[in-house]
Scaffold this motif. Structure first.
Motif, mmCIF file in Angstrom:
data_model
loop_
_atom_site.group_PDB
_atom_site.id
_atom_site.type_symbol
_atom_site.label_atom_id
_atom_site.label_comp_id
_atom_site.label_asym_id
_atom_site.label_seq_id
_atom_site.Cartn_x
_atom_site.Cartn_y
_atom_site.Cartn_z
ATOM 1 N N PRO A 1 0.829 -1.210 0.000
ATOM 2 C CA PRO A 1 0.000 0.000 0.000
ATOM 3 C C PRO A 1 0.860 1.255 0.000
ATOM 4 O O PRO A 1 1.922 1.303 0.618
ATOM 5 C CB PRO A 1 -0.805 -0.127 1.296
ATOM 6 C CG PRO A 1 0.021 -1.004 2.179
ATOM 7 C CD PRO A 1 0.680 -1.974 1.250
ATOM 8 N N GLY A 2 0.385 2.261 -0.721
ATOM 9 C CA GLY A 2 1.107 3.529 -0.778
ATOM 10 C C GLY A 2 2.390 3.486 -1.570
ATOM 11 O O GLY A 2 3.094 4.494 -1.657
ATOM 12 N N ALA A 3 2.710 2.353 -2.173
ATOM 13 C CA ALA A 3 3.933 2.244 -2.964
ATOM 14 C C ALA A 3 3.771 2.969 -4.296
ATOM 15 O O ALA A 3 2.655 3.174 -4.784
ATOM 16 C CB ALA A 3 4.292 0.781 -3.199
ATOM 17 N N GLN A 4 4.906 3.338 -4.884
ATOM 18 C CA GLN A 4 4.920 3.925 -6.219
ATOM 19 C C GLN A 4 5.885 3.137 -7.090
ATOM 20 O O GLN A 4 7.057 2.969 -6.740
ATOM 21 C CB GLN A 4 5.350 5.388 -6.174
ATOM 22 C CG GLN A 4 5.407 6.047 -7.551
ATOM 23 C CD GLN A 4 5.884 7.483 -7.506
ATOM 24 O OE1 GLN A 4 6.041 8.059 -6.424
ATOM 25 N NE2 GLN A 4 6.132 8.067 -8.657
ATOM 26 N N VAL A 5 5.389 2.646 -8.224
ATOM 27 C CA VAL A 5 6.215 1.952 -9.209
ATOM 28 C C VAL A 5 6.420 2.911 -10.368
ATOM 29 O O VAL A 5 5.457 3.364 -10.993
ATOM 30 C CB VAL A 5 5.546 0.653 -9.683
ATOM 31 C CG1 VAL A 5 6.352 0.021 -10.810
ATOM 32 C CG2 VAL A 5 5.399 -0.320 -8.516
ATOM 33 N N GLY A 6 7.682 3.254 -10.650
ATOM 34 C CA GLY A 6 7.972 4.215 -11.703
ATOM 35 C C GLY A 6 7.684 3.674 -13.091
ATOM 36 O O GLY A 6 7.488 2.474 -13.294
ATOM 37 N N MET A 7 7.678 4.562 -14.062
ATOM 38 C CA MET A 7 7.357 4.201 -15.441
ATOM 39 C C MET A 7 8.296 3.124 -15.968
ATOM 40 O O MET A 7 9.489 3.118 -15.664
ATOM 41 C CB MET A 7 7.451 5.437 -16.342
ATOM 42 C CG MET A 7 6.421 6.509 -16.060
ATOM 43 S SD MET A 7 6.710 8.000 -17.053
ATOM 44 C CE MET A 7 6.605 7.316 -18.711
ATOM 45 N N ALA A 8 7.726 2.216 -16.775
ATOM 46 C CA ALA A 8 8.493 1.199 -17.511
ATOM 47 C C ALA A 8 9.328 0.311 -16.591
ATOM 48 O O ALA A 8 10.423 -0.108 -16.946
ATOM 49 C CB ALA A 8 9.374 1.856 -18.564
ATOM 50 N N SER A 9 8.782 0.013 -15.424
ATOM 51 C CA SER A 9 9.487 -0.834 -14.463
ATOM 52 C C SER A 9 9.053 -2.285 -14.609
ATOM 53 O O SER A 9 7.916 -2.581 -14.990
ATOM 54 C CB SER A 9 9.213 -0.367 -13.029
ATOM 55 O OG SER A 9 9.723 0.937 -12.823
ATOM 56 N N LEU A 10 9.974 -3.193 -14.291
ATOM 57 C CA LEU A 10 9.696 -4.625 -14.269
ATOM 58 C C LEU A 10 9.723 -5.071 -12.818
ATOM 59 O O LEU A 10 10.790 -5.113 -12.192
ATOM 60 C CB LEU A 10 10.724 -5.387 -15.094
ATOM 61 C CG LEU A 10 10.547 -6.912 -15.159
ATOM 62 C CD1 LEU A 10 9.190 -7.262 -15.754
ATOM 63 C CD2 LEU A 10 11.670 -7.532 -15.980
ATOM 64 N N PRO B 1 7.709 -3.188 -0.728
ATOM 65 C CA PRO B 1 7.235 -2.852 0.617
ATOM 66 C C PRO B 1 6.259 -1.675 0.608
ATOM 67 O O PRO B 1 6.265 -0.850 -0.319
ATOM 68 C CB PRO B 1 8.526 -2.475 1.361
ATOM 69 C CG PRO B 1 9.639 -3.031 0.538
ATOM 70 C CD PRO B 1 9.166 -3.020 -0.875
ATOM 71 N N PRO B 2 5.440 -1.561 1.633
ATOM 72 C CA PRO B 2 4.537 -0.416 1.741
ATOM 73 C C PRO B 2 5.296 0.907 1.672
ATOM 74 O O PRO B 2 6.345 1.083 2.302
ATOM 75 C CB PRO B 2 3.896 -0.601 3.115
ATOM 76 C CG PRO B 2 3.945 -2.079 3.354
ATOM 77 C CD PRO B 2 5.231 -2.528 2.735
ATOM 78 N N GLY B 3 4.755 1.829 0.889
ATOM 79 C CA GLY B 3 5.313 3.171 0.796
ATOM 80 C C GLY B 3 6.574 3.314 -0.034
ATOM 81 O O GLY B 3 7.064 4.429 -0.213
ATOM 82 N N ALA B 4 7.103 2.214 -0.570
ATOM 83 C CA ALA B 4 8.360 2.275 -1.305
ATOM 84 C C ALA B 4 8.167 2.878 -2.690
ATOM 85 O O ALA B 4 7.115 2.726 -3.313
ATOM 86 C CB ALA B 4 8.967 0.888 -1.428
ATOM 87 N N PHE B 5 9.191 3.557 -3.175
ATOM 88 C CA PHE B 5 9.242 4.040 -4.551
ATOM 89 C C PHE B 5 10.314 3.230 -5.267
ATOM 90 O O PHE B 5 11.490 3.295 -4.920
ATOM 91 C CB PHE B 5 9.570 5.529 -4.585
ATOM 92 C CG PHE B 5 9.713 6.114 -5.974
ATOM 93 C CD1 PHE B 5 9.143 5.498 -7.084
ATOM 94 C CD2 PHE B 5 10.409 7.292 -6.173
ATOM 95 C CE1 PHE B 5 9.256 6.036 -8.356
ATOM 96 C CE2 PHE B 5 10.536 7.841 -7.443
ATOM 97 C CZ PHE B 5 9.968 7.211 -8.534
ATOM 98 N N ASP C 1 13.186 5.421 -2.756
ATOM 99 C CA ASP C 1 12.714 6.252 -1.651
ATOM 100 C C ASP C 1 11.581 5.526 -0.938
ATOM 101 O O ASP C 1 11.136 4.465 -1.375
ATOM 102 C CB ASP C 1 12.239 7.600 -2.195
ATOM 103 C CG ASP C 1 12.194 8.694 -1.134
ATOM 104 O OD1 ASP C 1 12.532 8.400 0.036
ATOM 105 O OD2 ASP C 1 11.806 9.826 -1.458
ATOM 106 N N LYS C 2 11.079 6.154 0.132
ATOM 107 C CA LYS C 2 9.980 5.558 0.889
ATOM 108 C C LYS C 2 9.199 6.671 1.569
ATOM 109 O O LYS C 2 9.779 7.656 2.041
ATOM 110 C CB LYS C 2 10.518 4.577 1.932
ATOM 111 C CG LYS C 2 9.464 3.734 2.651
ATOM 112 C CD LYS C 2 10.131 2.734 3.586
ATOM 113 C CE LYS C 2 9.100 1.796 4.212
ATOM 114 N NZ LYS C 2 8.157 2.521 5.090
#
Length: 231
Positions: A184-193, A199-203, A213-214
């Motif tokens: 939850p709250g994580a961010q997956v950047g563009m064009a990622s595999l 983990p929660p909150g991770a970028f 980042d987190k």
């Protein structure tokens, strides 16, 4: 019967309003009557001919409409949870919009306030919870769980048994491997595999995926996530 709609958020109004218009042309009649936005500079103005009625709190005074929760971006992913908590409206007051060109298999469960954009495909036995946005041409695999408030942007692809946590944001052209859990709250950047759990909150971003980042995730969301992992 015509259902009146009021949109939350002016910035994404145009593209989501067009989904409502396409749904109306397909036979389910909606009438867009207004926008609510906390930017006071917009109050009394018009966006594409639709009036900005006032701040979000004005929703409590509107009893004969359904709402469209159009607020959503990577930066605002957890703010969306705060807004919904602040307004404390029943989930049933929010309209679910599924574009006529989206393919949603019969065994898929779709919650309140969810918006599914043109060309999206959601395969069988998947659960899409409340307030999810699935953008254009994204493919969600079988037996996925897309938790409340998650936002999957365009051209995302998930394989089978993927879980995307509450208010996570999945960037354009990303792919998520089988059985992976994006917290939850994580961010997956563009064009990622995404080949392992996030983990929660991770970028995270890239191929191979790397941690950047987190952010802190509210405990109430972490508790809900813990219950899913134990299930």
């Amino acid at each position: 019967m015509v259902q009146k709609l009021v949109f939350f958020g002016a910035s994404a109004f145009g593209e989501i309003a067009e989904i409502a218009r396409d749904v109306t042309r397909a036979g389910h009649e909606y009438e867009i009557v207004g926008i609510l936005d906390d930017n006071s500079a917009l109050h009394g103005s018009y966006v594409e001919g639709t009036p900005v009625l006032g701040p979000l709190e004005q929703a409590r005074d509107l009893t004969d409409v359904q709402f469209v929760f159009g607020i959503g971006s990577a930066r605002l992913r957890l703010v969306r949870h705060e807004i919904l908590g602040r307004l404390n409206l029943p989930n049933e007051r929010f309209a679910t919009l599924i574009h006529p060109t989206a393919k949603v298999y019969p065994t898929v469960k779709v919650g309140h306030g969810t918006i599914i954009f043109p060309g999206a495909v959601i395969f069988g036995d998947t659960t899409v919870e409340d307030f999810v946005q699935i953008l254009a041409n994204t493919v969600v695999g079988v037996k996925n769980r897309i938790c409340e408030g998650a936002l999957l942007t365009s051209l995302v692809s998930t394989t089978s048994r993927v879980t995307v946590g509450h208010y996570a944001h999945i960037g354009t052209c990303s792919a998520i491997a089988e059985n992976v859990m994006v917290g939850p709250g994580a961010q997956v950047g563009m064009a990622s595999l995404v080949g392992r759990d996030v983990p929660p909150g991770a970028f995270v971003v890239g191929q191979p995926m790397r941690f950047l980042d987190k952010v802190d995730v509210p405990q109430v969301i972490l508790d809900r996530w813990a219950a899913i992992k134990l299930a």
